[in-house]
Design an enzyme around this catalytic site. Sequence first.
Site, PDB file in Angstrom:
ATOM      1  N   THR A 156      10.697  32.571  -5.459  1.00  0.00           N
ATOM      2  CA  THR A 156      10.716  32.168  -4.054  1.00  0.00           C
ATOM      3  C   THR A 156      12.030  31.559  -3.599  1.00  0.00           C
ATOM      4  O   THR A 156      12.807  31.032  -4.408  1.00  0.00           O
ATOM      5  CB  THR A 156       9.590  31.140  -3.795  1.00  0.00           C
ATOM      6  OG1 THR A 156       9.508  30.854  -2.408  1.00  0.00           O
ATOM      7  CG2 THR A 156       9.813  29.849  -4.547  1.00  0.00           C
ATOM      8  N   THR A 194       8.203  33.606  -0.668  1.00  0.00           N
ATOM      9  CA  THR A 194       7.849  33.776  -2.072  1.00  0.00           C
ATOM     10  C   THR A 194       7.384  35.211  -2.364  1.00  0.00           C
ATOM     11  O   THR A 194       6.917  35.894  -1.469  1.00  0.00           O
ATOM     12  CB  THR A 194       6.715  32.788  -2.391  1.00  0.00           C
ATOM     13  OG1 THR A 194       7.166  31.516  -1.988  1.00  0.00           O
ATOM     14  CG2 THR A 194       6.315  32.805  -3.832  1.00  0.00           C
ATOM     15  N   SER A 214       5.273  22.812  -7.048  1.00  0.00           N
ATOM     16  CA  SER A 214       5.024  24.148  -6.500  1.00  0.00           C
ATOM     17  C   SER A 214       3.528  24.440  -6.479  1.00  0.00           C
ATOM     18  O   SER A 214       2.747  23.799  -7.185  1.00  0.00           O
ATOM     19  CB  SER A 214       5.731  25.176  -7.377  1.00  0.00           C
ATOM     20  OG  SER A 214       5.412  26.485  -6.962  1.00  0.00           O
TER      21      SER A 214
HETATM   22  O1  DON Z   1       6.631  26.758  -4.615  1.00  0.00           O
HETATM   23  C1  DON Z   1       5.872  26.749  -3.654  1.00  0.00           C
HETATM   24  O2  DON Z   1       4.711  26.407  -3.718  1.00  0.00           O
HETATM   25  C2  DON Z   1       6.401  27.219  -2.308  1.00  0.00           C
HETATM   26  N1  DON Z   1       7.823  27.030  -2.274  1.00  0.00           N
HETATM   27  C3  DON Z   1       6.018  28.641  -2.107  1.00  0.00           C
HETATM   28  C4  DON Z   1       6.495  29.188  -0.791  1.00  0.00           C
HETATM   29  C5  DON Z   1       5.826  30.442  -0.390  1.00  0.00           C
HETATM   30  O3  DON Z   1       4.931  30.929  -1.025  1.00  0.00           O
HETATM   31  C6  DON Z   1       6.277  31.048   0.893  1.00  0.00           C
HETATM   32  N2  DON Z   1       5.693  32.343   1.060  1.00  0.00           N
HETATM   33  N3  DON Z   1       4.897  32.719   1.824  1.00  0.00           N
END
Ligand code: DON
Length: 568
Positions: A398, A380, A451
């Site tokens: 993301t 993300t 999310s």
């Molecule tokens: O939408 C979400 O909460 C996750 N898909 C976010 C993933 C994420 O932040 C990965 N990064 N470090």
Amino acid sequence: MSRHFLPPKLLLLSLCYLSSFRLYAQDTAAETGNGPYQNGMVVCATPGASKIGADILRKGGNAVDAAVAVQFALAVTHPEAGNIGGGGFMVYRSKKGKTNTLDFREKAPAAARADMYLDSAGNVIPNMSLATHQASGVPGSVDGMVRAHKKYGRLKWAELVQPAIDLARNGFTITKKLAGALNWGGPQFKKLNPGKTYFLKDTPWKEGDLLVQEDLARTLEFIRDNGRNGFYKGKVADEIIAEMQTGKGIITKKDLKNYHSVWRKAITGKYKNYKMITMPPPSSGGIALLQLLHSVEKYPLHRWGHNQDSTVQLIVEAERRVYADRSKYLGDPDFYKVPADSLLNLAYIDARMKNFSWNAATPSSSIQPGSFAGYESDQTTHYSIVDKDGNAVSITTTLNGSFGSKIIVGGAGFLLNNEMDDFSAKPGVPNMFGLIGGKANSIQPNKRMLSSMTPTIIEKDGKLFMVVGTPGGSTIITSVFQTILNVIEFDENMQQAVSDKRFHHQWLPDNVTVEKDGFSQATIDNLTKKGYKIIPGGPSGRVDAILITKDGYYGGADPRGDDTATGY
Ligand code: DON
């Protein structure tokens, strides 16, 4: 640092994942650094995207124009998370204080089913929602950018996509961190993409190598020339479907054609004399952030100090309760009646904190999601923008895991997300971030997965004060929360607030994870005696934020990544 505001002659863009090195000495008009800058600022994950965003601002583009350019530039320079094959959320605040949000989150394909990741015994099949063609939701980023640009953009669409095309075609020199990430992903790229050479090299990647992405350049040209149809129809759509067919993927042409991002009303809440403007469901981030802030509001955090015993204990107890609610009540509001008003009811939040004791940790096993009278249950990256007129944008986008599913669309050269893992594949079974869920976040055709992304804009006394957000999976909410407290309660400047050590608790598992050197040994000992299980964690998030003061814009670019602030 002063907390007054600039006159509305400001441009500012903070992209989650940009940083603070002086890289653009040849360009005297825009430079990297924390500021203050009087005209505008971009803070995002890579120096290249940061410069592109700042250039768009200097050319007279507004915050949304810059955001579009940065989104596409990050798809080239930050393949771990920047994307056209993923999705995200935008929070917008106009110069006049009008607010709006755009949900360009991925959707489950129409053929998705609640039990699609379960074997015949009803157990979750490891990795199926993470590293297969079935792991991908229908991408939303391109539609989101088109829709945002149509409503708010000023410059021509093609002008905003072109810089990313040039970067992909001519290549760019990679940083040490990106070299490391590409080497880390290498074995999976090879395994999941037979016959393709994307991101692969005979010798290990190293800092300074040139990364050229010709197929991605061509895909971006289709998007430049045809907008939405350049991705959801025609050659690129055909390539996505062909890719799906190589691995039992379920995204169809109809899914692509039917994908549309959605404008949703921002959720807002008060913390002292600050107003939070943040993302509604299908992100849990906004509701959770507001619950957390209210849970701690009446306590003297300022007096206790940053990461001191009482501060940590209170924050952990608030987080435990808020994440318990998240597990039960948060999901896609188009499919599930999210009890947002009840969750944000101040008396309810106060009542949740009533059984917290200073003497001992409340075991998570004794905390359940709250109940409301009359309720019927039915890697993300972030960027934020304020333009010279005072319009502000905060975007988190993301692919979910680092490089998403690591499957690259053959011929089109872009990575597919593995966002389906954000659904609850089975009640009580944790996803890759250890989060559990139930009915509210079960898989259904065309539904959006829950999310934690928390793009947020803060006002003080009716004026723009801060633009903030971060990646980090389940830690997103707690990182944004702590960054805000660092400024408002602990008087830290923007960079300090972003750099400072963070910690995290998410109800289950019942652990406090803390970054290296985040707590003193005395704090660890005291809290351990009270029953808190404190475990070391890796770097938490990549917060990129901008603070608006009477002296100008100050950037906070996360030193945990290559994040870069550029302003002028
Ligand atoms: O939408 C979400 O909460 C996750 N898909 C976010 C993933 C994420 O932040 C990965 N990064 N470090």
